[in-house]
Design a protein around this motif. Sequence first.
Motif, PDB file in Angstrom:
ATOM      1  N   GLY A  72       0.815  -1.067  -0.089  1.00 43.94           N
ATOM      2  CA  GLY A  72      -0.244  -0.061  -0.081  1.00 43.94           C
ATOM      3  C   GLY A  72       0.846   1.293  -0.078  1.00 43.94           C
ATOM      4  O   GLY A  72       1.957   1.276  -0.343  1.00 43.94           O
ATOM      5  N   HIS A  73       0.287   2.406   0.186  1.00 44.88           N
ATOM      6  CA  HIS A  73       1.109   3.556   0.233  1.00 44.88           C
ATOM      7  C   HIS A  73       0.917   4.249   1.396  1.00 44.88           C
ATOM      8  O   HIS A  73       1.382   5.644   1.457  1.00 44.88           O
ATOM      9  N   GLY A  74       0.344   3.782   2.453  1.00 46.33           N
ATOM     10  CA  GLY A  74       0.150   4.634   3.823  1.00 46.33           C
ATOM     11  C   GLY A  74      -0.444   5.880   3.812  1.00 46.33           C
ATOM     12  O   GLY A  74      -0.135   6.760   4.600  1.00 46.33           O
ATOM     13  N   GLY A  75      -1.283   6.346   2.870  1.00 45.10           N
ATOM     14  CA  GLY A  75      -1.770   7.443   2.698  1.00 45.10           C
ATOM     15  C   GLY A  75      -1.037   8.631   1.827  1.00 45.10           C
ATOM     16  O   GLY A  75      -1.809   9.856   1.858  1.00 45.10           O
ATOM     17  N   VAL A  76      -0.106   8.173   1.143  1.00 48.61           N
ATOM     18  CA  VAL A  76       0.817   9.300   0.596  1.00 48.61           C
ATOM     19  C   VAL A  76       0.254   9.118  -1.020  1.00 48.61           C
ATOM     20  O   VAL A  76       0.205   8.062  -1.650  1.00 48.61           O
TER      21      VAL A  76
END
Length: 135
Positions: free
Chosen positions: A60-64
């Motif tokens: 995933g992208h961790g919110g970035v």
Amino acid sequence: MNFRLRVLTEAAAVGLRAGEWMRALPLPDGAWICGPLADAVEEALAGLDPEDRDDPDRYGHGGVSESARTRLDGLVYDVAETSTLRAEQRVALFAVVHCVRGIPQTLANDPWTVVQRGDLSALCAIIDSAIARPV
């Protein structure tokens, strides 16, 4: 405020300090590092999201956002722009960007361990240490 929220809030504050430090670097007006890259550092740490995982395999992208990730990846392609910086400024800049680039991936990989065990706080402490010296 719960522990997780406190850790994420501190990460956002570290991002703001790092962005401010980057904008103060002695680089020419309009330097990409002082504008879009500093913005990406702030955006990345302000938007951390432990729930941003693409699949059960923990990717995933961790919110970035993709835009911020692209700007963070761009420093290695713009090393020449850092040639006017002192060696310790260059090292600090690369430490900041490397940590900021890695935090969302680490968070997406194992979010609760990263927050609870203190990895996120430790990475933020590295960033703070890197920017502690005046520019």
